[in-house]
Design a protein around this motif. Structure first.
Motif, PDB file in Angstrom:
ATOM      1  N   VAL A  52      11.805 -25.600   0.991  1.00 26.35           N
ATOM      2  CA  VAL A  52      10.517 -25.440   0.318  1.00 26.35           C
ATOM      3  C   VAL A  52      10.649 -25.546  -1.181  1.00 26.35           C
ATOM      4  O   VAL A  52      11.550 -24.789  -1.856  1.00 26.35           O
ATOM      5  CB  VAL A  52       9.695 -24.324   0.760  1.00 26.35           C
ATOM      6  N   ASP A  53       9.678 -26.418  -1.936  1.00 21.70           N
ATOM      7  CA  ASP A  53       9.833 -26.517  -3.461  1.00 21.70           C
ATOM      8  C   ASP A  53       9.401 -25.072  -4.047  1.00 21.70           C
ATOM      9  O   ASP A  53       8.347 -24.610  -3.629  1.00 21.70           O
ATOM     10  CB  ASP A  53       9.305 -27.526  -3.936  1.00 21.70           C
ATOM     11  N   GLU A  54      10.067 -24.571  -5.025  1.00 21.50           N
ATOM     12  CA  GLU A  54       9.523 -23.348  -5.666  1.00 21.50           C
ATOM     13  C   GLU A  54       9.264 -23.962  -7.105  1.00 21.50           C
ATOM     14  O   GLU A  54      10.394 -23.923  -7.696  1.00 21.50           O
ATOM     15  CB  GLU A  54      10.464 -22.097  -5.738  1.00 21.50           C
ATOM     16  N   PRO A  55       8.117 -23.480  -7.852  1.00 20.60           N
ATOM     17  CA  PRO A  55       7.885 -23.840  -9.180  1.00 20.60           C
ATOM     18  C   PRO A  55       8.277 -22.795 -10.112  1.00 20.60           C
ATOM     19  O   PRO A  55       7.448 -22.436 -10.775  1.00 20.60           O
ATOM     20  CB  PRO A  55       6.338 -24.186  -9.216  1.00 20.60           C
ATOM     21  N   THR A  56       9.596 -22.440  -9.961  1.00 24.03           N
ATOM     22  CA  THR A  56      10.037 -21.414 -10.727  1.00 24.03           C
ATOM     23  C   THR A  56      11.460 -21.601 -11.394  1.00 24.03           C
ATOM     24  O   THR A  56      12.024 -22.800 -10.757  1.00 24.03           O
ATOM     25  CB  THR A  56      10.240 -20.190 -10.015  1.00 24.03           C
ATOM     26  N   LYS A  57      12.079 -20.991 -12.088  1.00 26.08           N
ATOM     27  CA  LYS A  57      13.460 -21.416 -12.786  1.00 26.08           C
ATOM     28  C   LYS A  57      14.335 -21.168 -11.534  1.00 26.08           C
ATOM     29  O   LYS A  57      15.272 -21.976 -11.460  1.00 26.08           O
ATOM     30  CB  LYS A  57      13.605 -20.334 -13.805  1.00 26.08           C
ATOM     31  N   GLU A  58      14.301 -20.052 -10.655  1.00 27.57           N
ATOM     32  CA  GLU A  58      15.121 -20.109  -9.662  1.00 27.57           C
ATOM     33  C   GLU A  58      15.070 -21.260  -8.546  1.00 27.57           C
ATOM     34  O   GLU A  58      15.894 -21.513  -7.942  1.00 27.57           O
ATOM     35  CB  GLU A  58      14.793 -18.604  -8.965  1.00 27.57           C
ATOM     36  N   GLY A  59      13.609 -21.559  -8.730  1.00 27.41           N
ATOM     37  CA  GLY A  59      13.585 -22.877  -7.718  1.00 27.41           C
ATOM     38  C   GLY A  59      14.198 -24.088  -8.177  1.00 27.41           C
ATOM     39  O   GLY A  59      14.580 -24.766  -7.489  1.00 27.41           O
ATOM     40  N   GLU A  60      14.204 -24.291  -9.567  1.00 25.81           N
ATOM     41  CA  GLU A  60      14.674 -25.362 -10.140  1.00 25.81           C
ATOM     42  C   GLU A  60      16.542 -25.382 -10.021  1.00 25.81           C
ATOM     43  O   GLU A  60      17.115 -26.366  -9.463  1.00 25.81           O
ATOM     44  CB  GLU A  60      14.571 -25.404 -11.507  1.00 25.81           C
ATOM     45  N   LYS A  61      16.957 -24.260  -9.681  1.00 22.05           N
ATOM     46  CA  LYS A  61      18.349 -23.888  -9.758  1.00 22.05           C
ATOM     47  C   LYS A  61      18.835 -24.208  -8.058  1.00 22.05           C
ATOM     48  O   LYS A  61      19.648 -24.887  -7.773  1.00 22.05           O
ATOM     49  CB  LYS A  61      18.665 -22.432  -9.973  1.00 22.05           C
ATOM     50  N   GLU A  79      24.501 -39.968   6.573  1.00 19.76           N
ATOM     51  CA  GLU A  79      23.467 -40.717   6.127  1.00 19.76           C
ATOM     52  C   GLU A  79      22.156 -39.663   6.299  1.00 19.76           C
ATOM     53  O   GLU A  79      21.925 -39.050   7.099  1.00 19.76           O
ATOM     54  CB  GLU A  79      23.130 -41.886   7.058  1.00 19.76           C
ATOM     55  N   LEU A  80      21.404 -39.749   5.095  1.00 21.16           N
ATOM     56  CA  LEU A  80      20.421 -39.005   4.947  1.00 21.16           C
ATOM     57  C   LEU A  80      18.913 -39.723   4.949  1.00 21.16           C
ATOM     58  O   LEU A  80      18.588 -40.821   4.358  1.00 21.16           O
ATOM     59  CB  LEU A  80      20.465 -38.267   3.606  1.00 21.16           C
ATOM     60  N   GLU A  81      17.799 -39.162   5.423  1.00 14.42           N
ATOM     61  CA  GLU A  81      16.655 -39.343   5.404  1.00 14.42           C
ATOM     62  C   GLU A  81      15.595 -38.216   5.018  1.00 14.42           C
ATOM     63  O   GLU A  81      15.693 -37.474   5.687  1.00 14.42           O
ATOM     64  CB  GLU A  81      15.985 -40.138   6.364  1.00 14.42           C
ATOM     65  N   THR A  82      14.842 -38.206   4.343  1.00 15.51           N
ATOM     66  CA  THR A  82      13.945 -37.028   3.947  1.00 15.51           C
ATOM     67  C   THR A  82      12.267 -37.279   4.369  1.00 15.51           C
ATOM     68  O   THR A  82      11.761 -38.260   3.972  1.00 15.51           O
ATOM     69  CB  THR A  82      13.907 -36.641   2.381  1.00 15.51           C
ATOM     70  N   GLU A  83      11.904 -36.167   4.986  1.00 12.41           N
ATOM     71  CA  GLU A  83      10.414 -36.419   5.320  1.00 12.41           C
ATOM     72  C   GLU A  83       9.593 -35.474   4.163  1.00 12.41           C
ATOM     73  O   GLU A  83      10.152 -34.372   3.771  1.00 12.41           O
ATOM     74  CB  GLU A  83      10.084 -35.704   6.467  1.00 12.41           C
ATOM     75  N   ASP A  84       8.876 -35.978   3.510  1.00 11.61           N
ATOM     76  CA  ASP A  84       8.130 -35.463   2.246  1.00 11.61           C
ATOM     77  C   ASP A  84       7.366 -34.285   2.671  1.00 11.61           C
ATOM     78  O   ASP A  84       6.739 -34.304   4.001  1.00 11.61           O
ATOM     79  CB  ASP A  84       7.441 -36.624   1.505  1.00 11.61           C
ATOM     80  N   LYS A  85       6.892 -33.367   2.027  1.00 12.52           N
ATOM     81  CA  LYS A  85       6.246 -32.307   2.381  1.00 12.52           C
ATOM     82  C   LYS A  85       4.850 -32.520   2.794  1.00 12.52           C
ATOM     83  O   LYS A  85       4.070 -31.949   3.427  1.00 12.52           O
ATOM     84  CB  LYS A  85       6.254 -31.150   1.361  1.00 12.52           C
ATOM     85  N   GLN A  92       4.095 -28.007   3.096  1.00 17.35           N
ATOM     86  CA  GLN A  92       5.050 -27.247   2.087  1.00 17.35           C
ATOM     87  C   GLN A  92       6.460 -27.516   2.184  1.00 17.35           C
ATOM     88  O   GLN A  92       7.184 -27.353   1.350  1.00 17.35           O
ATOM     89  CB  GLN A  92       4.503 -25.672   2.002  1.00 17.35           C
ATOM     90  N   THR A  93       6.723 -27.909   3.607  1.00 13.84           N
ATOM     91  CA  THR A  93       8.035 -28.017   3.900  1.00 13.84           C
ATOM     92  C   THR A  93       8.563 -29.294   3.875  1.00 13.84           C
ATOM     93  O   THR A  93       8.057 -30.299   4.420  1.00 13.84           O
ATOM     94  CB  THR A  93       8.411 -27.259   5.188  1.00 13.84           C
ATOM     95  N   TYR A  94       9.795 -29.583   3.250  1.00 17.12           N
ATOM     96  CA  TYR A  94      10.526 -30.908   3.094  1.00 17.12           C
ATOM     97  C   TYR A  94      11.672 -30.786   4.401  1.00 17.12           C
ATOM     98  O   TYR A  94      12.162 -29.644   4.762  1.00 17.12           O
ATOM     99  CB  TYR A  94      11.439 -30.993   1.994  1.00 17.12           C
ATOM    100  N   PHE A  95      11.798 -31.879   5.045  1.00 17.98           N
ATOM    101  CA  PHE A  95      12.805 -31.943   5.991  1.00 17.98           C
ATOM    102  C   PHE A  95      13.786 -33.043   5.826  1.00 17.98           C
ATOM    103  O   PHE A  95      13.318 -34.274   5.682  1.00 17.98           O
ATOM    104  CB  PHE A  95      12.142 -32.258   7.550  1.00 17.98           C
ATOM    105  N   LEU A  96      15.142 -32.654   5.707  1.00 19.70           N
ATOM    106  CA  LEU A  96      16.137 -33.386   5.576  1.00 19.70           C
ATOM    107  C   LEU A  96      16.972 -33.754   6.949  1.00 19.70           C
ATOM    108  O   LEU A  96      17.527 -33.090   7.435  1.00 19.70           O
ATOM    109  CB  LEU A  96      17.068 -33.253   4.503  1.00 19.70           C
ATOM    110  N   LYS A  97      16.626 -35.214   7.440  1.00 23.24           N
ATOM    111  CA  LYS A  97      17.505 -35.408   8.717  1.00 23.24           C
ATOM    112  C   LYS A  97      18.560 -36.255   8.228  1.00 23.24           C
ATOM    113  O   LYS A  97      19.008 -36.839   7.359  1.00 23.24           O
ATOM    114  CB  LYS A  97      16.337 -36.724   9.359  1.00 23.24           C
ATOM    115  N   ILE A  98      19.500 -35.761   9.074  1.00 23.04           N
ATOM    116  CA  ILE A  98      21.136 -36.112   8.605  1.00 23.04           C
ATOM    117  C   ILE A  98      21.596 -37.042   9.991  1.00 23.04           C
ATOM    118  O   ILE A  98      21.187 -36.752  11.141  1.00 23.04           O
ATOM    119  CB  ILE A  98      21.871 -35.228   9.011  1.00 23.04           C
ATOM    120  N   HIS A  99      22.236 -38.182   9.826  1.00 19.54           N
ATOM    121  CA  HIS A  99      22.851 -39.132  10.797  1.00 19.54           C
ATOM    122  C   HIS A  99      24.384 -39.102  10.585  1.00 19.54           C
ATOM    123  O   HIS A  99      24.821 -39.382   9.464  1.00 19.54           O
ATOM    124  CB  HIS A  99      22.186 -40.317  10.906  1.00 19.54           C
ATOM    125  N   CYS A 100      25.128 -39.137  11.624  1.00 20.35           N
ATOM    126  CA  CYS A 100      26.726 -39.142  11.431  1.00 20.35           C
ATOM    127  C   CYS A 100      26.946 -40.493  12.085  1.00 20.35           C
ATOM    128  O   CYS A 100      26.778 -40.744  13.342  1.00 20.35           O
ATOM    129  CB  CYS A 100      27.325 -38.168  12.142  1.00 20.35           C
TER     130      CYS A 100
END
Length: 879
Positions: A52-61, A79-85, A92-100
């Motif tokens: 989840v993206d956080e609009p804070t300094k810690e979120g940027e880190k 191999e990666l593929e991202t589902e936008d929030k 709110q939630t991003y999903f990063l899908k991974i293929h080997c």
């Protein structure tokens, strides 16, 4: 196109090409609920990360960490593929899908020494049994029990591609193997260098909140098959044939469980199923012993004497408490006699269970050896070195001093010796404090017994309504039942509190690695559970009624409350009551909690998504809404069963129906656990294990202790030894008989010698009591009567009984231990046919590998000779 937070620039072009960016307003391609593939419909999703993206300094880190981590994952070949929030149901939630990919799979399969089939096995299976037709109703279809043919396997090597049976690259590595390889990469992939220290691994990213979850996907919905043609919906198959309660009488598809969840979970269900099967035999013998006690109850002489109006109805007993308790007649305890459990059959059952425990553990070793062979774990040595070397993030955060690691030759943080000692001292003191708190709670329950008994006796005496059931609900029984219920509530409360305390003090110790953390937490939790669950039973079995004193010289707790007495028949019936309430209550509450709590949590998390169209609530979102098993998930499952194992072994001499209760519970437990894993939990990362680990040693320890506890229960808690001594040495007449035993086992006290504070208050004694006529009362002990030169001292019979108890303990322990050791010696840990099959498979594997290498060498020589001949011909033509 702007790059999404946590997404690499390389992935941006993928989104552009596929036209999937929500920012460009392109329509999202509809996906089935069952989709476990990338958007191209070809590449399988092997793992999913969410954040989840956080609009804070810690979120940027955190975003920087994710960006670096994903770049390194791509460098590792994933191999990666991202589902936008905007495409997720909570927005709110991003999903990063991974293929080997295939190349990465083969590279890491060689590193992890994953075994791959190279030839179908020609060793005949021994699945058929002589009475197989009788077991047909309990069998599952062959394709469910054996989802794959039996192959000879060998560790994968890239340089020998033709050696292995690779008909389909997508099927050679099962989904559980694929997610294990991906997790191996994820756990070792670096993501940053902070404060001069290299940070790596998905576990640390989960700990610091950079990612919210990491999990492999289930292959379909559990209630229906996937829509993809020629696709094995293994989750659906597991649910239909294993996880439904209507399948409670069916065998477990262990090979399919192992294929879907991995060996570690497979071995747990194999052990649980085997334990349940062995409980069947113990339950049958226990039921027979209980029926023996029920059938012989009416013909029991000493029970008849207690219930007789002429004998038990004429014996006046001394008050069981000071002031508030009056005199009473022995026959009021008629309906609470312990002969149902305190008989020769129970003695036989206690010895039988000592042998049963050994047979259970020995036969489990054989079953385990068979599974090791069937699941290619014979030569397996778990790859734990990296886990031992991989430091916990908490350890790195706290420890500032550094030193050279002799293994990795790298500087790593260490915890100073003084700090380590201080933390261990504080941790140990906390453990001692909480164990003392358990003991204090037991003392509190004892004080409740002592205080409430007098009140119940007075209330039940004066209340006309209670007098109608007074023959069934005596003050002793009412006190025992309410105290047992109170003790159960205290146990549950302390369990909840101490689970958090155990985690807190283990965190306080700052274990170096995850393995150390789990081992320390296991030790603390089992120690606490052992004391918490069994302390009340130990009190009733070995302490209650043993330090009472005698009328006129009673022993007091805290100088105020008089110690409890046992009934004339002993404390065995109360131990039975305590065992039934605690054991049955724990099992019922545990199953309700295990089934209801995950379901309610999942229902609440997915309440919004259920209103979404089917095409939008995707497979990864469905699994994200499920519960996470966690690293200690199986720990709690094992702990629950081991505590139950203690109940049916440590105190079985008091309650022969305990194995039957455990059997009924475990039949439900198998299906509840299967239902949880299949429907309520995310799919765990597959991991290997060739045994149940440290729990095996714990079971051995409980088994040895059970022999001692049951010998002491028969000797000191039941009334069996005093009856045998009377039968053979003190019976009147020439023939052995139990007639007169009750009168013999009760001593006499002169009422006039009672101290004022021991005397019943006016009106507390029943109407039939006349102090001018009745001058003595009886109590359970072997002491000289008033007026004797050794007044109220122990008689010789007391010492004979004590000697007989000690001799019985020694004989029973030695006999049972000798039989246990003999049985253990007679039963080999590995069956002969398994040994032969292992040797045969090794021989055939070596022979086949030798022939393959010889053919390859022959082929290479022929090619070299052919090339040499061609060169010679070319030279000849040129000349």
């Amino acid at each position: 196109m702007p790059v999404q937070s946590g997404c690499t620039p390389e992935l941006a072009c993928v989104y552009w090409t596929l036209g999937m960016s929500a920012d460009l307003g392109l329509e999202k391609r509809p996906q089935s609920k069952d989709s476990i593939f990338f958007r191209d419909g070809v590449r399988r999703i092997d793992f999913v990360l969410s954040y989840v993206d956080e609009p804070t300094k810690e979120g940027e880190k955190k975003a920087e960490r994710r960006k670096e981590f994903e770049i390194n994952l791509q460098k590792a070949g994933l191999e990666l593929e991202t589902e936008d929030k905007s495409e997720s149901e909570d927005r709110q939630t991003y999903f990063l899908k991974i293929h080997c990919s295939w190349d990465v799979l083969t590279a890491y399969a060689e590193i992890l020494k994953i075994k791959v089939p190279f030839k179908e096995s020609d060793i005949p299976s021994n699945n058929e049994t002589p009475l197989n037709w009788l077991l047909k109703p309990f069998r599952l279809p062959y394709e469910v029990m054996y989802p794959e043919p039996d192959y000879f396997t060998s560790p994968f090597e890239n340089k020998k591609p033709d050696f292995f049976l690779i008909k389909d690259k997508d099927a050679i590595f099962t989904p559980s193997t694929r997610n294990r390889i991906v997790y191996y990469i994820l756990s070792r992939c670096p993501y940053a260098t902070e404060e001069g220290k290299k940070k790596l691994g998905i576990n640390q990213l989960l700990s610091n909140g950079s990612y919210t979850a990491a999990f492999p996907l289930h292959d379909c919905q559990y209630w229906k098959k996937a829509k993809v043609q020629n696709y094995k919906s293994e989750r659906f198959t597991l649910y239909r044939s294993w996880a439904r309660f209507m399948c409670f009488y069916k065998e477990q598809p262990l090979n399919l469980i192992r294929k879907y969840y991995g060996e570690k979970i497979g071995i747990y269900f194999a052990w649980l199923g085997f334990y349940t099967e062995m409980l069947f035999y113990a339950a049958v013998v226990g039921l027979i012993c209980f029926c023996y006690g029920a059938f012989t109850y009416s013909g029991n002489v000493w029970s008849q004497e207690i219930c007789s109006v002429d004998i038990g109805g004429e014996i006046v007993m001394c008050p069981l408490c000071d002031r508030r308790c009056g005199y009473w007649k022995l026959n009021i305890t008629c309906d609470s006699q312990s002969h149902l459990f305190d008989n020769v059959g129970t003695l036989f059952f206690a010895m039988f269970m000592g042998i049963w425990v050994t047979m259970f553990l020995e036969f489990w070793k054989r079953r385990q050896a068979q599974l090791e062979y069937e699941w290619d774990l014979v030569d397996f040595e778990e790859e734990e070195e990296q886990q031992h070397l991989q430091l916990r993030p908490e350890y790195e955060t706290v420890c500032t001093r550094r030193r050279m690691n002799p293994v990795t030759q790298e500087m790593e943080p260490i915890l100073p010796f003084t700090s380590k000692c201080a933390r261990f001292c504080l941790s140990g003191a906390t453990v001692v404090f909480w164990i003392a708190l358990i003991i204090a709670s037991i003392v509190g329950v004892i004080a409740y017994r002592l205080a409430v008994y007098a009140a119940l006796a007075s209330i039940m005496k004066d209340n006309q309504d209670l007098q109608l059931v007074g023959s069934l609900i005596t003050p002793q029984l009412a006190t025992s039942v309410t105290a047992s219920c109170l003790n159960f509530v205290v146990i549950m409360i302390l369990n909840t509190l101490y689970e958090r305390v155990a985690i807190w003090i283990t965190d306080l110790e700052i274990p170096r690695t995850h393995i150390q953390y789990e081992n320390r937490l296991t030790t603390k939790m089992f120690l606490f559970q052992f004391v918490n669950y069994y302390s009340s039973c130990f009190y009733v079995a070995f302490f209650k009624g043993k330090f009472v004193g005698y009328p006129g010289s009673y022993t007091y707790m805290f100088g105020v409350l008089r110690n409890e007495e046992c009934d004339p028949g002993g404390c065995l019936i109360e131990l039975t009551t305590q065992l039934i309430i605690v054991m049955a209550g724990k099992q019922i509450w545990g199953n309700i909690q295990e089934a209801l709590v995950p379901w309610l949590q999942n229902w609440w998390r997915s309440r919004k998504a259920r209103n979404q169209p089917e095409s939008l609530y995707t497979r990864w979102e469905q699994d994200y809404d499920l519960q996470c098993l966690g690293q200690l998930g199986l720990f709690y499952e094992y702990l629950e069963m081991v505590i139950q194992f203690g109940f049916i072994t440590l105190f079985v001499a008091s309650f022969p129906l305990a194995p039957l209760l455990a059997l009924c519970n475990n039949i439900v437990e198998v299906r509840v656990d299967a239902w949880k894993f299949t429907t309520q939990f995310r799919r765990p990362v597959a991991s290997k294990a060739h045994s149940i680990g440290a729990w095996q040693e714990i079971l051995h320890g409980v088994a040895v202790l059970s022999v001692v506890t049951n010998a002491f229960i028969v000797a000191f808690t039941s009334d069996m030894i005093p009856r045998l001594v009377y039968y053979y040495a003190y019976h009147p007449g020439t023939e052995n008989s139990m007639e007169g035993y009750i009168n013999n086992s009760l001593s006499i006290f002169n009422i006039s010698q009672f101290k004022p504070h021991n005397m019943p208050d006016d009106g507390e004694s029943p109407s039939w009591f006349n102090s001018s006529i009745i001058t003595t009362c009886r109590y359970s002990d072997y002491r000289y009567p008033p007026g004797h030169e050794k007044e109220y001292q122990h008689t010789m019979q007391f010492w004979h009984v004590l000697a007989a108890k000690m001799v019985f303990i020694i004989i029973m322990e030695h006999v049972v231990f000798m039989v246990k050791f003999f049985v253990a010696w007679m039963i080999p840990d590995i069956p002969k046919d398994v040994k032969a099959r292992v040797k045969r498979e090794k021989y055939l594997t070596q022979e086949y590998l030798h022939n393959y290498e010889r053919e390859m060498m022959k082929k290479q020589l022929e090619e070299n000779c052919s090339a040499s001949t061609d060169r010679h011909e070319l030279l000849s033509e040129g000349m």
